[in-house]
Design an enzyme around this catalytic site. Structure first.
Site, PDB file in Angstrom:
ATOM      1  N   SER A 145       0.838  -1.201   0.000  1.00  0.00           N
ATOM      2  CA  SER A 145       0.000   0.000   0.000  1.00  0.00           C
ATOM      3  C   SER A 145       0.870   1.248   0.000  1.00  0.00           C
ATOM      4  O   SER A 145       2.076   1.187   0.223  1.00  0.00           O
ATOM      5  CB  SER A 145      -0.890   0.011   1.247  1.00  0.00           C
ATOM      6  OG  SER A 145      -0.090   0.283   2.379  1.00  0.00           O
ATOM      7  N   LYS A 146       0.194   2.364  -0.242  1.00  0.00           N
ATOM      8  CA  LYS A 146       0.850   3.663  -0.219  1.00  0.00           C
ATOM      9  C   LYS A 146       1.524   3.866   1.151  1.00  0.00           C
ATOM     10  O   LYS A 146       2.617   4.377   1.240  1.00  0.00           O
ATOM     11  CB  LYS A 146      -0.211   4.732  -0.456  1.00  0.00           C
ATOM     12  CG  LYS A 146       0.308   6.113  -0.630  1.00  0.00           C
ATOM     13  CD  LYS A 146      -0.806   7.022  -1.104  1.00  0.00           C
ATOM     14  CE  LYS A 146      -1.530   7.711   0.030  1.00  0.00           C
ATOM     15  NZ  LYS A 146      -0.732   8.634   0.810  1.00  0.00           N
ATOM     16  N   ARG A 147       0.840   3.428   2.179  1.00  0.00           N
ATOM     17  CA  ARG A 147       1.375   3.599   3.535  1.00  0.00           C
ATOM     18  C   ARG A 147       2.686   2.835   3.737  1.00  0.00           C
ATOM     19  O   ARG A 147       3.591   3.285   4.417  1.00  0.00           O
ATOM     20  CB  ARG A 147       0.344   3.175   4.588  1.00  0.00           C
ATOM     21  CG  ARG A 147      -0.300   4.387   5.245  1.00  0.00           C
ATOM     22  CD  ARG A 147      -1.397   4.014   6.213  1.00  0.00           C
ATOM     23  NE  ARG A 147      -2.531   3.420   5.517  1.00  0.00           N
ATOM     24  CZ  ARG A 147      -2.988   2.192   5.738  1.00  0.00           C
ATOM     25  NH1 ARG A 147      -2.422   1.417   6.633  1.00  0.00           N
ATOM     26  NH2 ARG A 147      -4.029   1.751   5.071  1.00  0.00           N
ATOM     27  N   ASP A 178       5.435   4.919   2.358  1.00  0.00           N
ATOM     28  CA  ASP A 178       5.785   6.023   3.257  1.00  0.00           C
ATOM     29  C   ASP A 178       6.621   5.492   4.431  1.00  0.00           C
ATOM     30  O   ASP A 178       7.616   6.088   4.830  1.00  0.00           O
ATOM     31  CB  ASP A 178       4.519   6.696   3.821  1.00  0.00           C
ATOM     32  CG  ASP A 178       3.710   7.365   2.705  1.00  0.00           C
ATOM     33  OD1 ASP A 178       4.281   7.582   1.621  1.00  0.00           O
ATOM     34  OD2 ASP A 178       2.506   7.647   2.915  1.00  0.00           O
TER      35      ASP A 178
END
Ligand code: GLU
Length: 516
Positions: free
Chosen positions: A264-266, A269
Site C-alpha cells: 500500500s501507499k502507507r 511512506d
C-alpha cells in the site's frame, strides 16, 4: 477469422497511480502489441463521490512517461469514443431496463435508512446483512411491491436504483487465463446496484456494457476485482452477449516486501520508497506522495522491473527493452501467486539502465539535476559558468560517473566536484597516515603544476609519479589524499582525469586549500 485483439485499462480517477496499476497497463500494452491489437484507455468515472480532480490527467501523464501510450483514449479519441464513462451516461439506461424487463434486475426504492436498518436487523455487528436473495423480500422493491404500486412510485418520481437479481445456489464459472477454472457460489454475492438514483450506472454495469460496445477481447485487471467477476459473468449472460465476453486475466497482487499482504501507499511512506509512478499531489489534503519518476527512476527501468513483478520470462536474462518484452510476453508465464516488491531490486534495474545508457541520452537526463545542484551551490542570485552545462561537457562527465550511479540524482552526487569546489573535505579519511613529508610533497607539487606545459590526464599523472618518487613516496601513499583534496571524499572516477577536467587553476587551488 479470429477477432482483432482489443484490450483496455479502465482506471477510476480517484488518486495517484499505484505501481500495480502501471503493471496492469503494461501487461495490457504488451499483449496488445504482441498480437497486433489495440490498447484502449477508458476512464471509469461514474462514481462521482470518489472523483478526484486532476487524477485523469495524472494517469494519462503516467502512461506517457512510461512510454505505454494507448491507441484510443479520452485524449486521443478513437472509433468507440467517448472514452470517459461519465460522457456515456445516456448509453447505460437501456441495458439496465432490458435487464429489468427480462427479470434479471429490479427497481429498489429503499432509502439509505431502510437499508441500514435491514443490515442491522438481519445481520450482526460484525457481519452486517447484505441486500441479497434472503433479505430483498423484506425490502421495498419491484419484486415485493404490487405492480400498480411500482408504477405509481416510478411515475411520481420516487428515487430508485436498479439492482441485479442474483440467483440462489448457482455455480458461476469463469475461465481465467491465469487461474484457470474459477467457481463462485451465487448465494454469497449481493444484489449489486447497476444503475444509481442519479441515472449513472455503477462500475458493474458500465464495465460490462463498455467492454461489449468497445469490442474488448481480453480483460486484464487486478486480483481485487475477482469477487466482482460473478456479477459481470451473469450480466454478460443476461444481456445475451455471452459469446462476446472477453477472456479474463486477474493479475496477482503486488505484495509488501515481507510478503505479508498487499503493498500500500502507507508501506511506501513507512519504508521510504515510492509506490506511485509519479509524484501525486492530493488536491484535497495537499499531501504529496512520492513517485518513482521524481526519485530518479528511468521509465524504461521502472517498466522493466514491473514486467518481472509477477511474470517470469523463462530465461535467466532480466534486462529487457520494451520491444523485447513485447516479443517475449506470454500470459502463461504470469504467476498465480502475489509478487513481493523489492525496492533494492528496483534500484538494481535502474542502475543497469543508467550504466548502459549512451552518454548523449544520459547528459540530457542529467542536465536538470546538474543545473539544480549548481544553482544551490552558487546561491540563489549568483550565476554559474554556462560552459559547465553544455551538452559536450555533460556527456564527458556522465561517461565518467555513470557506472557509480543508481538513481538519476546520483549523476550530480557523483559528479558535483567537476562543477564546484567541494564544500566539505573528509580529512578524517587521511588524517591517520598524514605526515610532514606528505604535506611537503603536495606544497611542492602544486608549485610544479603551475608550470606544467601540457594540462591533460597523462601529463598530470606523469608529473605526479615523478614527483612522488623524488620525495621517496610511493604513488599509493599520496593518491588517496589527492582524491580527498579534489573530490572531498573517497569516491569518484580517476583523480587525474578529474584534475584534467577541472583545470589547472582549480586543481592547484584545491590542493593548496588542504593543510593539516
Ligand atoms: N474501474 C476499475 C478500476 O478502477 C476497473 C476494473 C476493471 O478493469 O474491470 O480499477
Amino acid at each position: 477469422m479470429s477477432k482483432k485483439v482489443r484490450v483496455r485499462f479502465a482506471p477510476s480517477p480517484t488518486g495517484g497511480l499505484h505501481l500495480g496499476g502501471v503493471r496492469t497497463v503494461l501487461y495490457n500494452y504488451l499483449f496488445a502489441r504482441r498480437h497486433g491489437g489495440d490498447f484502449v484507455l477508458r476512464i471509469e468515472d461514474t462514481d462521482q463521490t470518489r472523483f478526484v480532480t486532476g487524477a485523469e490527467q495524472y494517469i494519462m501523464d503516467c502512461l506517457k512517461w512510461c512510454g505505454l501510450e494507448p491507441d484510443e483514449s479520452p485524449e486521443k479519441g478513437g472509433p468507440f469514443a467517448p472514452y470517459r464513462q461519465s460522457e456515456r451516461k445516456h448509453l447505460y439506461y437501456e441495458y439496465a431496463q432490458k435487464l429489468v424487463d427480462s427479470g434479471h434486475a429490479y427497481y429498489a426504492f429503499d432509502t439509505t435508512e431502510e437499508i441500514e436498518k435491514m443490515r442491522n436487523t438481519y445481520g450482526t455487528d460484525d457481519h452486517k446483512a447484505q441486500y441479497d436473495e434472503t433479505t430483498r423480500v423484506h425490502m421495498r422493491n419491484s419484486l415485493t411491491l404490487p405492480p400498480a404500486e411500482v408504477i405509481k412510485l416510478l411515475e411520481s418520481g420516487t428515487p430508485y436504483v436498479i439492482r441485479i437479481k442474483m440467483p440462489r445456489n448457482q455455480q458461476i464459472r469463469l475461465t481465467d487465463m491465469i487461474r484457470g477454472e474459477v467457481t463462485f457460489d451465487s448465494s454469497l454475492v449481493d444484489d449489486k446496484v447497476l444503475l444509481k438514483a442519479d441515472g449513472m450506472p455503477t462500475y458493474h454495469l458500465a464495465v460490462v456494457v463498455d467492454d461489449y460496445l468497445m469490442q474488448i477481447t481480453h480483460a486484464f485487471r487486478g486480483e481485487e476485482w475477482l469477487p466482482s467477476a460473478p456479477v459481470h459473468v451473469l450480466l454478460w449472460e443476461y444481456l445475451g452477449w455471452k459469446e462476446h465476453m472477453p477472456l479474463w486475466a486477474h493479475l496477482p497482487l503486488i505484495l509488501k516486501p515481507d510478503g505479508n499482504g498487499k503493498l500500500s501507499k502507507r508501506d511506501g511512506d513507512r519504508l521510504g520508497f515510492p509506490v506511485f509512478a509519479m509524484n501525486w499531489l492530493d488536491p484535497k489534503t495537499n499531501e504529496i506522495t512520492k513517485g518513482f519518476r521524481e526519485m530518479g527512476f528511468m521509465p524504461q527501468a521502472f517498466v522493466n522491473m514491473l514486467a518481472l513483478l509477477g511474470w517470469n520470462p523463462g530465461v535467466e536474462k532480466e534486462v529487457f527493452s520494451l520491444d523485447e518484452l513485447v516479443q517475449t510476453f506470454s500470459i502463461e508465464r504470469i504467476h498465480k501467486g502475489g509478487a513481493k516488491f523489492d525496492f533494492e531490486k528496483a534500484k538494481w534495474f535502474n542502475a543497469q539502465y543508467i550504466h548502459h545508457a549512451d552518454n548523449e541520452t544520459l547528459a540530457t537526463l542529467a542536465k536538470p539535476y546538474i543545473e539544480e545542484g549548481l544553482k544551490n551551490a552558487v546561491g540563489g542570485t549568483q550565476t554559474y559558468d554556462s560552459r559547465l552545462t553544455t551538452q559536450e561537457y555533460l556527456q564527458k562527465i556522465v561517461g565518467l560517473v555513470k557506472d557509480r550511479c543508481t538513481l538519476l540524482p546520483d549523476l550530480w552526487a557523483q559528479s558535483h566536484f567537476f562543477f564546484v569546489t567541494p564544500e566539505t573535505i573528509d580529512l578524517q579519511a587521511i588524517k591517520e597516515k598524514w605526515n610532514e613529508q606528505k604535506q611537503q610533497f603536495f606544497i611542492n607539487w602544486a608549485a610544479i603544476l603551475e608550470s606544467l606545459p601540457d594540462w591533460n590526464e597523462q601529463a598530470i599523472e606523469a608529473s605526479f609519479n615523478e614527483h612522488a618518487q623524488q620525495h621517496g613516496l610511493k604513488k599509493g601513499d599520496v593518491m588517496l589524499p589527492l582524491r580527498i583534496m579534489l573530490v572531498g571524499g573517497k569516491y569518484g572516477p580517476g583523480v587525474f582525469i578529474i584534475a584534467d577536467m577541472i583545470g589547472k587553476e582549480e586543481t592547484i587551488k584545491r590542493i593548496n586549500a588542504v593543510r593539516f
